[in-house]
Scaffold this motif. Structure first.
Motif, PDB file in Angstrom:
ATOM      1  N   ASN A 149       0.851  -1.190   0.000  1.00  0.00           N
ATOM      2  CA  ASN A 149       0.000   0.000   0.000  1.00  0.00           C
ATOM      3  C   ASN A 149       0.888   1.242   0.000  1.00  0.00           C
ATOM      4  O   ASN A 149       1.271   1.759   1.050  1.00  0.00           O
ATOM      5  CB  ASN A 149      -0.921   0.000   1.220  1.00  0.00           C
ATOM      6  CG  ASN A 149      -1.948   1.115   1.147  1.00  0.00           C
ATOM      7  OD1 ASN A 149      -1.846   2.030   0.329  1.00  0.00           O
ATOM      8  ND2 ASN A 149      -2.943   1.054   1.997  1.00  0.00           N
ATOM      9  N   LEU A 151       0.211   4.212  -0.555  1.00  0.00           N
ATOM     10  CA  LEU A 151      -0.395   5.412   0.017  1.00  0.00           C
ATOM     11  C   LEU A 151      -0.104   5.536   1.508  1.00  0.00           C
ATOM     12  O   LEU A 151      -0.265   6.615   2.091  1.00  0.00           O
ATOM     13  CB  LEU A 151      -1.907   5.409  -0.215  1.00  0.00           C
ATOM     14  CG  LEU A 151      -2.346   5.449  -1.678  1.00  0.00           C
ATOM     15  CD1 LEU A 151      -3.860   5.399  -1.776  1.00  0.00           C
ATOM     16  CD2 LEU A 151      -1.800   6.689  -2.378  1.00  0.00           C
ATOM     17  N   ARG A 169       2.273   9.121  -6.437  1.00  0.00           N
ATOM     18  CA  ARG A 169       1.103   8.820  -5.616  1.00  0.00           C
ATOM     19  C   ARG A 169      -0.180   8.990  -6.428  1.00  0.00           C
ATOM     20  O   ARG A 169      -1.089   8.152  -6.363  1.00  0.00           O
ATOM     21  CB  ARG A 169       1.063   9.746  -4.388  1.00  0.00           C
ATOM     22  CG  ARG A 169       2.030   9.352  -3.292  1.00  0.00           C
ATOM     23  CD  ARG A 169       2.003  10.359  -2.152  1.00  0.00           C
ATOM     24  NE  ARG A 169       0.694  10.398  -1.513  1.00  0.00           N
ATOM     25  CZ  ARG A 169       0.321   9.607  -0.513  1.00  0.00           C
ATOM     26  NH1 ARG A 169       1.166   8.704  -0.042  1.00  0.00           N
ATOM     27  NH2 ARG A 169      -0.880   9.719   0.036  1.00  0.00           N
ATOM     28  N   GLU A 170      -0.257  10.058  -7.205  1.00  0.00           N
ATOM     29  CA  GLU A 170      -1.449  10.289  -8.013  1.00  0.00           C
ATOM     30  C   GLU A 170      -1.599   9.212  -9.084  1.00  0.00           C
ATOM     31  O   GLU A 170      -2.706   8.730  -9.356  1.00  0.00           O
ATOM     32  CB  GLU A 170      -1.381  11.669  -8.664  1.00  0.00           C
ATOM     33  CG  GLU A 170      -2.579  12.007  -9.546  1.00  0.00           C
ATOM     34  CD  GLU A 170      -3.905  11.996  -8.794  1.00  0.00           C
ATOM     35  OE1 GLU A 170      -4.935  11.703  -9.425  1.00  0.00           O
ATOM     36  OE2 GLU A 170      -3.913  12.250  -7.562  1.00  0.00           O
ATOM     37  N   ILE A 173      -2.962   6.029  -7.524  1.00  0.00           N
ATOM     38  CA  ILE A 173      -4.410   6.125  -7.315  1.00  0.00           C
ATOM     39  C   ILE A 173      -5.153   5.917  -8.634  1.00  0.00           C
ATOM     40  O   ILE A 173      -6.191   5.233  -8.672  1.00  0.00           O
ATOM     41  CB  ILE A 173      -4.767   7.487  -6.691  1.00  0.00           C
ATOM     42  CG1 ILE A 173      -4.252   7.553  -5.247  1.00  0.00           C
ATOM     43  CG2 ILE A 173      -6.272   7.724  -6.719  1.00  0.00           C
ATOM     44  CD1 ILE A 173      -4.362   8.915  -4.610  1.00  0.00           C
ATOM     45  N   LYS A 174      -4.641   6.470  -9.720  1.00  0.00           N
ATOM     46  CA  LYS A 174      -5.300   6.301 -11.021  1.00  0.00           C
ATOM     47  C   LYS A 174      -5.297   4.836 -11.458  1.00  0.00           C
ATOM     48  O   LYS A 174      -6.280   4.339 -12.017  1.00  0.00           O
ATOM     49  CB  LYS A 174      -4.629   7.194 -12.063  1.00  0.00           C
ATOM     50  CG  LYS A 174      -4.900   8.677 -11.851  1.00  0.00           C
ATOM     51  CD  LYS A 174      -3.949   9.557 -12.625  1.00  0.00           C
ATOM     52  CE  LYS A 174      -4.186   9.493 -14.124  1.00  0.00           C
ATOM     53  NZ  LYS A 174      -3.302  10.453 -14.841  1.00  0.00           N
ATOM     54  N   LEU A 176      -5.312   2.289  -9.378  1.00  0.00           N
ATOM     55  CA  LEU A 176      -6.282   1.624  -8.517  1.00  0.00           C
ATOM     56  C   LEU A 176      -7.713   1.894  -8.956  1.00  0.00           C
ATOM     57  O   LEU A 176      -8.577   1.018  -8.883  1.00  0.00           O
ATOM     58  CB  LEU A 176      -6.092   2.075  -7.064  1.00  0.00           C
ATOM     59  CG  LEU A 176      -4.772   1.687  -6.387  1.00  0.00           C
ATOM     60  CD1 LEU A 176      -4.715   2.261  -4.982  1.00  0.00           C
ATOM     61  CD2 LEU A 176      -4.573   0.179  -6.358  1.00  0.00           C
ATOM     62  N   ARG A 177      -7.979   3.095  -9.415  1.00  0.00           N
ATOM     63  CA  ARG A 177      -9.336   3.449  -9.806  1.00  0.00           C
ATOM     64  C   ARG A 177      -9.735   2.880 -11.163  1.00  0.00           C
ATOM     65  O   ARG A 177     -10.894   2.512 -11.364  1.00  0.00           O
ATOM     66  CB  ARG A 177      -9.478   4.976  -9.842  1.00  0.00           C
ATOM     67  CG  ARG A 177      -9.596   5.614  -8.472  1.00  0.00           C
ATOM     68  CD  ARG A 177      -9.678   7.119  -8.583  1.00  0.00           C
ATOM     69  NE  ARG A 177      -9.928   7.730  -7.274  1.00  0.00           N
ATOM     70  CZ  ARG A 177      -9.652   8.985  -6.960  1.00  0.00           C
ATOM     71  NH1 ARG A 177      -9.103   9.782  -7.882  1.00  0.00           N
ATOM     72  NH2 ARG A 177      -9.920   9.450  -5.753  1.00  0.00           N
ATOM     73  N   ILE A 193      -8.582  -1.143  -0.735  1.00  0.00           N
ATOM     74  CA  ILE A 193      -8.788  -0.670  -2.108  1.00  0.00           C
ATOM     75  C   ILE A 193     -10.271  -0.686  -2.468  1.00  0.00           C
ATOM     76  O   ILE A 193     -10.786   0.251  -3.088  1.00  0.00           O
ATOM     77  CB  ILE A 193      -7.970  -1.541  -3.084  1.00  0.00           C
ATOM     78  CG1 ILE A 193      -6.470  -1.339  -2.832  1.00  0.00           C
ATOM     79  CG2 ILE A 193      -8.315  -1.202  -4.532  1.00  0.00           C
ATOM     80  CD1 ILE A 193      -5.581  -2.325  -3.562  1.00  0.00           C
ATOM     81  N   ARG A 196     -12.226   2.322  -1.104  1.00  0.00           N
ATOM     82  CA  ARG A 196     -11.834   3.658  -1.536  1.00  0.00           C
ATOM     83  C   ARG A 196     -11.786   3.854  -3.038  1.00  0.00           C
ATOM     84  O   ARG A 196     -12.040   4.958  -3.527  1.00  0.00           O
ATOM     85  CB  ARG A 196     -10.447   4.002  -0.955  1.00  0.00           C
ATOM     86  CG  ARG A 196     -10.434   4.140   0.555  1.00  0.00           C
ATOM     87  CD  ARG A 196      -9.007   4.107   1.086  1.00  0.00           C
ATOM     88  NE  ARG A 196      -8.926   4.355   2.532  1.00  0.00           N
ATOM     89  CZ  ARG A 196      -9.143   3.427   3.447  1.00  0.00           C
ATOM     90  NH1 ARG A 196      -9.468   2.186   3.066  1.00  0.00           N
ATOM     91  NH2 ARG A 196      -9.052   3.719   4.730  1.00  0.00           N
ATOM     92  N   PHE A 197     -11.446   2.808  -3.802  1.00  0.00           N
ATOM     93  CA  PHE A 197     -11.101   3.055  -5.198  1.00  0.00           C
ATOM     94  C   PHE A 197     -11.785   2.154  -6.221  1.00  0.00           C
ATOM     95  O   PHE A 197     -12.153   2.609  -7.296  1.00  0.00           O
ATOM     96  CB  PHE A 197      -9.572   2.933  -5.382  1.00  0.00           C
ATOM     97  CG  PHE A 197      -8.773   3.837  -4.502  1.00  0.00           C
ATOM     98  CD1 PHE A 197      -8.787   5.208  -4.689  1.00  0.00           C
ATOM     99  CD2 PHE A 197      -8.022   3.318  -3.457  1.00  0.00           C
ATOM    100  CE1 PHE A 197      -8.045   6.048  -3.871  1.00  0.00           C
ATOM    101  CE2 PHE A 197      -7.287   4.143  -2.622  1.00  0.00           C
ATOM    102  CZ  PHE A 197      -7.306   5.520  -2.830  1.00  0.00           C
TER     103      PHE A 197
END
Length: 400
Positions: A149, A151, A169-170, A173-174, A176-177, A193, A196-197
């Motif tokens: 993780n 994050l 980091r960004e 997240i992208k 993961l989404r 995950i 949140r994503f």
């Protein structure tokens, strides 16, 4: 998914040394620096590209031999060998399954177009995310494999600083989404995950190639000493209470106990007469072979109680169990589901007092150590076989 003519894909370890670190630290960031240097320019170019038309897709696909899976790895590190190369090579041998493994900077548009599924592994560079966008334009199924993780990692080490970079980091997240499927090795990370994503998260554990491991001999040694061992990467924070407990053990038992460290040595044990150290940095099968031959009386697996560690995998339980090493483990969500106290391992609170008492209890109770040795290996062979891992890949990921 269509299965095709069997083809053995050669894989290997790429080495780029942008930072002078020990073997395990270098393994964690191996291959990442090249992506950093070349990736942003590639990412901007891909982002500026026009949406690919159906005719263009057909033309691109015709230029590269068809494969089942293209794996795009951030670096050639042990988790890639354990989680990808080991099951995919076995699947390649047993069935008509083709895959290629490439680092981010080695990937072309044609490679993505030729594969049915694109598997990304631990990628956080913006340039790598542009490859995921391209894969979606080409209507490919995408899988993001992650076993840490990022994050929740702290910027207290070179590895932590790398992942705490805002752009990475960004990008993480992208991934993961937007990846179609997220594959994790730890249920707690999967829950994190999902909440949140991304709801489409698949969990199953890593594997051990027991067919190969059974061909490796274990060294019988005289039992005049109890040997306590640790094999793995640098875990300075995790070892804070353990170092104090081990010093007390050495003081109490004198020459009856010695320590062996493989891959990481806490600085307080430098030049200690009862402590042996060997560096790491080797390929995973060589590491496992060495661990199997150590034949330790007790293996230790400390994990501090923090959000980053809660997303870790149960590597130490899997490896110690497979190699017949009775383990003492921090009472962490990583190990609690797998350790039956005094039967498949020994759980302790992550304090100096509990580590000392837990290790002492293991030293003083040889029948318990033997029981744990046998039952932990039985558990590993029940849950972590290579065939089980292959079946999970086929059922949950490759059939999509």
């Amino acid at each position: 998914m269509a299965l095709r003519k069997k083809q053995r894909i050669k894989t290997g370890y790429a080495t780029q040394p942008p930072i002078t670190l020990n073997g395990y630290q270098q393994g964690r960031i191996d291959g990442f620096q090249k992506g950093k240097e070349a990736g942003f320019q590639q990412g901007r170019a891909a982002a500026a590209a026009q949406v690919i038309t159906h005719d263009a897709v057909t033309a691109i696909e015709s230029e590269h031999s068809k494969i089942d899976v293209l794996v795009i790895a951030a670096g050639m590190i042990p988790s890639v060998e354990i989680g990808i190369i080991q099951p995919f090579d076995a699947l390649n041998k047993r069935e008509k399954f083709q895959y290629e493994l490439k680092l981010e900077h080695e990937v072309s548009q044609e490679m993505i177009a030729a594969a049915e599924t694109i598997v990304f592994v631990r990628n956080v560079e913006p340039s790598a995310y542009s490859l995921l966008e391209l894969a979606h334009q080409l209507r490919k199924h995408t899988v993001y494999v992650i076993d840490d993780n990022f994050l929740e990692i702290q910027p207290t080490t070179p590895v932590g600083q790398y992942y705490c970079d805002p752009a990475r980091r960004e990008t993480f997240i992208k991934f993961l989404r937007n990846a179609k499927t997220i594959k994790v090795d730890a249920p707690d990370l999967g829950t994190y995950i999902q909440e949140r994503f991304n709801k489409n998260v698949i969990y199953f554990p890593g594997s051990v190639d027991f067919e190969w491991l059974d061909r490796q001999s274990r060294v019988d040694r005289e039992r005049e000493q109890i040997v306590i061992g640790y094999a793995g990467g640098e875990k300075e924070e995790d070892f804070v209470p353990v170092v104090s407990a081990l010093n007390k053990i050495l003081d109490y038992y004198g020459g009856f106990v010695r320590l062996e460290f493989f891959g990481y040595l806490p600085s307080s044990f430098d030049n200690h007469p009862s402590v042996k150290y060997e560096g790491g940095g080797m390929e995973y099968k060589d590491f496992l072979k060495k661990l199997n031959r150590c034949n330790w009386d007790i293996g230790i697996a400390p994990l501090a109680d923090n959000p980053f560690n809660k997303g870790k995998t149960n590597n130490k339980f899997r490896e110690y169990g497979a190699c017949g090493i009775p383990g003492v483990y921090s009472k962490s969500p990583v190990y609690v589901p797998w350790v039956n106290q005094g039967e498949t391992g020994y759980l302790v609170e992550h304090t100096e007092k509990d580590w000392y008492e837990g290790i002492k209890a293991m030293i003083e109770d040889p029948p318990m150590r033997q029981r744990i040795k046998e039952k932990a290996e039985m558990t590993a062979r029940q849950h972590f076989t290579l065939q089980a891992c292959i079946d999970n890949w086929k059922k949950f990921v490759l059939s999509t």
